[in-house]
Design an enzyme around this catalytic site. Sequence first.
Site: not given
Length: 216
Positions: A88, A159
């Site tokens: 990432r 979430r």
Amino acid sequence: MNLIIFGPPGAGKGTQSNNIVNDFNLIQVSTGDLLRNEIEFQTNLGKKIEIIINNGELVSDDIVNLLIEKIISDSNNFNRLIFDGYPRTVSQIYSLEKLLKKYNQKISIVLSLNVEKDIISKRINGRIICEKCFKIFNVYFNRPNSKNHNCDKKHLKIRADDNSKTILNRFETYTSKTKPVLDYYKKGGLLREIDGNQEIAEIYRKIKGILMNIRD
Ligand code: AP5
Ligand code: MG
């Protein structure tokens, strides 16, 4: 084969990884799921990770690389990994290269899901996950029901980082730190870009076609 599935928050990386796992006997490695697991244990490390994730920032490379090495070094996982949400950052690319070399492996392909921002926002706003089996659903596009989900409804959750403030920060982090990862794999000739704006099944049909032609 090892592959990377790449895309902005909410692009469908987890959803498509679930499909690939079933058909190609691969193992999904979602760094997001691994980090959320650490939070579950409420250790000191887990508490620090929770703050970072809920701010939409990136957890330190050292922590993430350590989690990844545990998985790559396991001989049961040899050449069977789908990296979802990793690497990432550009520095995570170099760590991954080092680890793959150390354990005698390589990446066969990088699949990038290209999705427009307004579509992504709706997907994230409608997401529900099962904390038990990790399946991903959506109140607008893919509702959980007795055919596609076996766990008790009590395990279905939203979430903590799927709220409007965190989502904005996640996008900013993606644009500034994660997008440059694409250039690296483009230059290396491993990148396959996929139109991720379509329906789940249509995107998967394309992914399947690409993966069936990989030989290694
Ligand atoms: P992570 O969990 O990886 O989050 P993310 O990258 O923001 O991606 P998402 O999981 O939100 O989206 P997705 O692409 O998997 O989409 P999904 O399939 O669920 O990371 C969370 C955090 O952990 C990060 O912000 C960071 O803090 C930390 N972190 C993680 N990895 C790290 C690393 N390597 N280094 C440092 N920090 C790290 O789909 C989304 C929704 O859309 C679902 O509801 C789904 O049902 C629906 N959907 C999917 N596809 C379609 C479609 N084609 N049509 C309609 N609906 C669809
Ligand atoms: Mg995901």
